[in-house]
Design an enzyme around this catalytic site. Sequence first.
Site, PDB file in Angstrom:
ATOM      1  N   ASP A 216       7.451   1.644   7.037  1.00 27.44           N
ATOM      2  CA  ASP A 216       6.246   1.008   6.511  1.00 27.44           C
ATOM      3  C   ASP A 216       6.085   1.368   5.038  1.00 27.44           C
ATOM      4  OD1 ASP A 216       3.689  -0.154   6.337  1.00 27.44           O
ATOM      5  OD2 ASP A 216       3.131   0.564   8.333  1.00 27.44           O
TER       6      ASP A 216
ATOM      7  N   ASP B 199       3.078  -3.234   3.972  1.00 25.63           N
ATOM      8  CA  ASP B 199       1.637  -3.141   4.174  1.00 25.63           C
ATOM      9  C   ASP B 199       0.906  -3.989   3.135  1.00 25.63           C
ATOM     10  OD1 ASP B 199      -0.691  -1.681   5.433  1.00 25.63           O
ATOM     11  OD2 ASP B 199      -0.956  -1.022   3.356  1.00 25.63           O
TER      12      ASP B 199
ATOM     13  N   GLU C  61       2.744  -7.962   6.038  1.00 28.02           N
ATOM     14  CA  GLU C  61       1.415  -8.082   6.630  1.00 28.02           C
ATOM     15  C   GLU C  61       0.526  -8.869   5.667  1.00 28.02           C
ATOM     16  OE1 GLU C  61      -2.350  -5.219   7.934  1.00 28.02           O
ATOM     17  OE2 GLU C  61      -1.098  -4.734   6.198  1.00 28.02           O
TER      18      GLU C  61
ATOM     19  N   HIS D  31      -1.985  -0.791  15.097  1.00 36.04           N
ATOM     20  CA  HIS D  31      -2.752   0.418  14.829  1.00 36.04           C
ATOM     21  C   HIS D  31      -4.083   0.160  14.144  1.00 36.04           C
ATOM     22  CE1 HIS D  31      -0.793  -0.592  11.108  1.00 36.04           C
ATOM     23  NE2 HIS D  31      -1.519   0.286  10.453  1.00 36.04           N
ATOM     24  N   ASP D  32      -4.403  -1.097  13.842  1.00 40.87           N
ATOM     25  CA  ASP D  32      -5.613  -1.427  13.092  1.00 40.87           C
ATOM     26  C   ASP D  32      -6.657  -2.191  13.901  1.00 40.87           C
ATOM     27  OD1 ASP D  32      -5.014  -0.251  10.634  1.00 40.87           O
ATOM     28  OD2 ASP D  32      -3.942  -2.009   9.898  1.00 40.87           O
TER      29      ASP D  32
END
Length: 551
Positions: free
Chosen positions: A108, A210, A279, A342-343
């Site tokens: 990431d 990200d 993303e 994870h968000d």
Amino acid sequence: MSISTDSILAPDKDWWRGAVIYQIYPRSFQDSNGDGIGDLRGITSRLSHVAALGADAIWISPFFTSPMRDFGYDVSNYEDVDPIFGTLADFDALIAEAHRLGIRVMIDLVMSHTSDQHPWFVESRSSRFNPKADWYVWADAKPDGTPPNNWLSIFGGSAWHWHSTRMQYYVHNFLSTQPDLNLHNPEVQDALLNMTRFWLKRGVDGFRLDTINFYFHDKELRDNPSLAPDQRNANTAPAVNPYNFQEHLYDKNRPENLEFLKRFRAVMEEFPAIAAVGEVGDSQRGLEIVGEYTSDNDKMQMCYAFEFLAPDPLIPLRVVQVQQAFEAAAPHGWACWAFSNHDVVRHISRWGMQVADKDAYAKMLAALLLSLRGSVCIFEGEELGLTEADLAYEDLQDPYGIQFWPEFKGRDGCRTPMVWEADVAHGGFSVAARTWLPIPPEHLPHAVDRQTGNPRSVLEQYRRFLAFRKRFPAFAKGTIAFFEPDVSILSFTRTHGNELLLCIFNMSGEAKSTVLPAGNWQHLADHGFECRESVGSIELPAWGAYFARHV
């Protein structure tokens, strides 16, 4: 440093197309040293689980040196491992073991911002005239001392933070301790691309980028326009956040990003078989931006927007609309779909709070996700059917949740540690007296050891369906065509070469009958779903699915 490993992986520049990528949140996967926090050695020790699942790759959330204000998404050294997670040698060992097991490794990269403790920012903030003075986004105050414009932070409040040494504001799209880099500066771009090469030389197979649409800001620092209440969409930020009140034309989504992404792709092309997924966080133009970023085979191989990570109920029509909207926005692009990460609230809770048989629901959703056109991300614990943890305020770690509690409880509920052994302290995640987040007691019966070998379990269904999926190239590479959906039944075909597959899903908690489309369909087996067939029709149980091949 270049790492050489004995690997069963053959170079394949197209490996990512239709790949199943397993996301690992390193703090919560496996603790190897008893400090209550997961680490790289812990990940390495559990890679056999990923291999047994049948995933093609792992994506590891940030493990770089960081003060952990945002748990690794605030990087203070891009080219080292935070001691919490281990060492570079531990990372090299992880790469070697993953490749031995036939698993590719994606990491990431957080390139829109750094920690305020990064040496680049420490130098940049020291004066207006140092060599890195414009490596971040600085601007003078308005004559009345207020921020330069109306830009907002996703984590609440203004996106501008005052710094007394420079007597200027700097931009932070997230926490005030996460200043935004100025990618309009070619030196910043070069530094980020050199960092990318550092990890490629260590053997990584790709990247998750990200907040990829946040890399550039408007040089003129123009105000964002407001949105009417009926235009506000809570895909990117929770509904209680005024971030949704603006159309984010100038603080992100800038056209200059396309040329930088071409530069990034060129760096990847220096190495064999590297891929990236971006993303895209935007509530108005997400799929349009995905189309731009995956166009012409010279930028990203794939991107994902937030449509299937949103709270909107997942019904047949919604699935069709999202997939067709992507096809329209990115006719030559490639999506990477996920239902959880994870968000966001875990999808079994986000969509299925009222569902009685959550295991059956989880199995149907897994098969649906793995049957759509695109690549797939599975978030750790999803394969166990884990629900969102309901944590007490005093247990929260996420600054986002602390800021907006109790209307928005943050992201800790999806980040609780994995449960490996039901009857062992902390579910086998750690031997520590206390783990960084508590493990919900309701997760323990879903532990890996309880589900392994049980043919009716969610975990064994994931393994079974992934093995089934690998038998048919149409699932990974094929086109998709939908039949008209009704309120309960979703039907579509996947086509690749001479292979034509039929996929039908009962997205309701009641048994449903449906007519098969015209053609000679051979019912496929070994995917874990049962149905009752009659001439020209099938009866699907609640949360059931049917798969057939045209012969």
